[in-house]
Design an enzyme around this catalytic site. Structure first.
Site, PDB file in Angstrom:
ATOM      1  N   ASP A 178      34.557  51.345  38.141  1.00  9.68           N
ATOM      2  CA  ASP A 178      35.792  50.613  38.440  1.00  9.68           C
ATOM      3  C   ASP A 178      36.161  49.724  37.251  1.00  9.68           C
ATOM      4  O   ASP A 178      35.315  49.420  36.402  1.00  9.68           O
ATOM      5  CB  ASP A 178      35.670  49.781  39.726  1.00  9.68           C
ATOM      6  N   GLU A 226      32.023  46.735  41.110  1.00 11.34           N
ATOM      7  CA  GLU A 226      31.409  45.673  40.297  1.00 11.34           C
ATOM      8  C   GLU A 226      32.423  44.597  39.960  1.00 11.34           C
ATOM      9  O   GLU A 226      32.125  43.400  40.020  1.00 11.34           O
ATOM     10  CB  GLU A 226      30.804  46.268  39.018  1.00 11.34           C
TER      11      GLU A 226
HETATM   12  N1  BES Z   1      30.369  43.790  32.175  1.00 10.30           N
HETATM   13  C1  BES Z   1      30.701  42.569  32.819  1.00 10.30           C
HETATM   14  C2  BES Z   1      29.575  41.562  32.804  1.00 10.30           C
HETATM   15  C3  BES Z   1      29.259  40.968  31.459  1.00 10.30           C
HETATM   16  C4  BES Z   1      30.245  40.332  30.744  1.00 10.30           C
HETATM   17  C5  BES Z   1      27.978  41.033  30.980  1.00 10.30           C
HETATM   18  C6  BES Z   1      29.954  39.769  29.517  1.00 10.30           C
HETATM   19  C7  BES Z   1      27.678  40.470  29.767  1.00 10.30           C
HETATM   20  C8  BES Z   1      28.673  39.843  29.036  1.00 10.30           C
HETATM   21  C9  BES Z   1      31.085  42.841  34.264  1.00 10.30           C
HETATM   22  O1  BES Z   1      31.890  43.984  34.412  1.00 10.30           O
HETATM   23  C10 BES Z   1      31.910  41.696  34.802  1.00 10.30           C
HETATM   24  O2  BES Z   1      32.995  41.492  34.339  1.00 10.30           O
HETATM   25  N2  BES Z   1      31.355  41.004  35.793  1.00 10.30           N
HETATM   26  C11 BES Z   1      32.073  39.995  36.504  1.00 10.30           C
HETATM   27  C12 BES Z   1      31.316  39.818  37.783  1.00 10.30           C
HETATM   28  C13 BES Z   1      32.065  39.235  38.913  1.00 10.30           C
HETATM   29  C14 BES Z   1      33.317  39.965  39.255  1.00 10.30           C
HETATM   30  C15 BES Z   1      31.160  39.092  40.110  1.00 10.30           C
HETATM   31  C16 BES Z   1      32.123  38.702  35.730  1.00 10.30           C
HETATM   32  O3  BES Z   1      31.199  38.403  34.960  1.00 10.30           O
HETATM   33  O4  BES Z   1      33.102  37.984  35.879  1.00 10.30           O
HETATM   34 MN    MN Z   2      31.121  45.562  33.355  1.00 11.15          MN
HETATM   35 MN    MN Z   3      33.957  43.395  33.890  1.00 12.93          MN
END
Ligand code: BES
Ligand code: MN
Ligand code: MN
Length: 461
Positions: free
Chosen positions: A91, A156
């Site tokens: 997604d 996610e």
């Molecule tokens: N890939 C990211 C997480 C991430 C961002 C890991 C930067 C390391 C560095 C993931 O897709 C993401 O955006 N996660 C969200 C989680 C939330 C929606 C619960 C986030 O971090 O805001």
């Molecule tokens: Mn991600």
């Molecule tokens: Mn993300």
């Protein structure tokens, strides 16, 4: 030829085909946040399962959840060898403001060696690296050096609400020796990294109501509270001037940074001026007493993600809005717990909110922080694989972002995770012009292929 030479040759020969296939994946607008895209999300799941099948994975299927399906596929024909659980997400985030994209977000376009599209880096491109690494092993050698299970979710970006239940209900299906994830950036261009910590998240909506309807600000200004102003006052009490969060008890469970870790981070080639200029910020800002990397990687924050109140159109309108709304979120670090932080926040909000408005707090998604001891055999194997793929040994980093399921894997399956990401800090994840460097994509496929080889040599039993 040696098996790994055959694999690397195959990856090099197929470089352009990988990009063409990735473009198809990126063409599907699988935006999990928007109900209007539900059919696209499903289409992306189906496309992904087709790609797993074409790569030679077995038992490929969609696992239904109360939300978006999970794509599962495995290859388990290496008895006695370790098993990788590869996790990623198909997604993507919404594309607004869409007018700020140089090329349409779902028509992947290559410019200057980078592929631009929503999901290019986060996370379709990085998931696809592993699909292609498996394909290279299986087509060239007819086998993989270890067992692998793909577990790809479609929620996610909206907090993985249904995933914990799925993991708990399928611990046998997901049994493995190590979780591998490619969903994070490298430290910098030319500096590959392995990430050993993520922040957690707790997300809220605050709704204020002052009166039944909007009011003439002349006739009633001075008689009633203005919810927009009250909201600003409430938010202003969340942090002190030094950037510390003022919620009582907020820091109780925060694990202090060790001097050793601080010393390691000081050695990283971080250029604060360049960082600031790339962000276009007049000045960096955050909790005093900590460096920028420390603040992003190891300290919790309170952020306002959005505000809505009153008249925001062209011109001027004299009005007291009846309501005001804020979306706020808290990034958590070990060992903060989203539930406990929610209780503390709610108590503090109740305390600081005046009786002139009614306040409603809605708890939205959350995820626990994660951190691992990076001195383990799997991390070392990943380090060797990254060096083989990128020609350079990785640095070890934590990240400020969140991947909620990582701590669940640790708790429910009892296995460590290895986060090897090939995005870049300027990849524009969640923003217009998201992109993935195609050199890193290519080297990432090679590194993933080596990762399986290197982990295969670990005696997991
Ligand atoms: N890939 C990211 C997480 C991430 C961002 C890991 C930067 C390391 C560095 C993931 O897709 C993401 O955006 N996660 C969200 C989680 C939330 C929606 C619960 C986030 O971090 O805001
Ligand atoms: Mn991600
Ligand atoms: Mn993300």
């Amino acid at each position: 030829m040696k098996p790994m030479d055959r694999v690397v040759d195959f990856i090099n020969v197929n470089r352009d085909r990988y990009v063409e296939e990735l473009k198809q994946f990126l063409a599907i607008p699988s935006i999990s946040a928007l109900p209007a895209h539900a059919a696209d999300v499903r289409r992306a799941a189906e496309w992904t399962s087709g790609a797993l099948e074409r790569a030679g994975l077995q038992h490929v299927r969609l696992m239904e959840t109360p939300g978006n399906p999970i794509v599962y596929g495995d290859w388990l024909n290496a008895p006695g060898r370790p098993t990788i659980l590869f996790y990623g997400h198909y997604d993507v985030q919404p594309v607004d403001p869409v007018e700020q994209w140089t090329s349409p977000p779902f028509e992947a376009t290559v410019r200057d060696g980078e592929i631009y599209a929503r999901g290019a880096a986060d996370d379709k491109g990085q998931v696809f690296m592993h699909v292609k690494a498996v394909e290279a092993h299986l087509t060239q050698n007819g086998t993989l050096p270890l067992n692998i299970k793909f577990f790809l979710e479609g929620e996610e970006e909206v907090g993985s609400a249904h995933l914990d239940d799925v993991v708990r209900a399928h611990t046998e299906l997901l049994a493995s020796d190590v979780v591998v994830i490619s969903d994070s950036p490298m430290f910098d261009r030319g500096i590959p990294s392995i990430c050993y910590g993520l922040r957690g998240l707790a997300y809220y909506q605050i709704d204020l109501r002052g009166t039944k309807t909007d009011l003439h600000s002349g006739s009633f200004g001075g008689a009633v509270a203005n919810p927009a102003f009250v909201l600003a006052q409430i938010l202003a009490q969340m942090k002190d001037r030094g950037g510390r969060v003022r919620i009582p008890g907020f820091y109780d469970d925060v694990r202090a940074l060790s001097e050793a870790e601080r010393a390691e981070w000081k050695k990283l080639p971080f250029n604060e001026t360049r960082y600031r200029k790339e962000l276009g910020a007049p000045r960096l800002s955050g909790e005093s007493g900590y460096t920028t990397l420390e603040r992003v990687w190891a300290r919790p924050t309170f952020e306002v993600n959005g505000l809505l109140a009153g008249f925001t159109g062209e011109g001027a309108k004299t009005v007291i809005p009846a309501t005001a709304m804020a979306k706020v979120s808290i990034r958590l670090v070990p060992d903060q717990d989203p539930g406990r932080i929610g209780d503390l926040f709610e108590a503090y909000l109740t305390k600081v909110a005046p009786a002139t408005v009614s306040v409603t707090l809605t708890r939205m998604h959350g995820g626990r922080p994660w951190m691992t001891d990076f001195d383990n055999a799997y991390v070392r194997a990943a380090g060797r694989a990254v060096e083989l793929g990128f020609g350079k040994a990785p640095v070890f980093t934590r990240e400020g972002g969140s991947i909620p399921v990582v701590s669940t894997f640790q708790e429910e399956l009892g296995v460590p995770s290895v986060l090897f990401g090939v995005g870049l800090p300027d990849e524009n994840a969640h923003a217009p012009d998201e992109k993935l460097d195609l050199g890193n994509f290519h080297n990432g496929i090679i590194a993933a292929a080596f990762l399986y080889q290197e982990i295969a040599g670990i005696d997991a039993r």
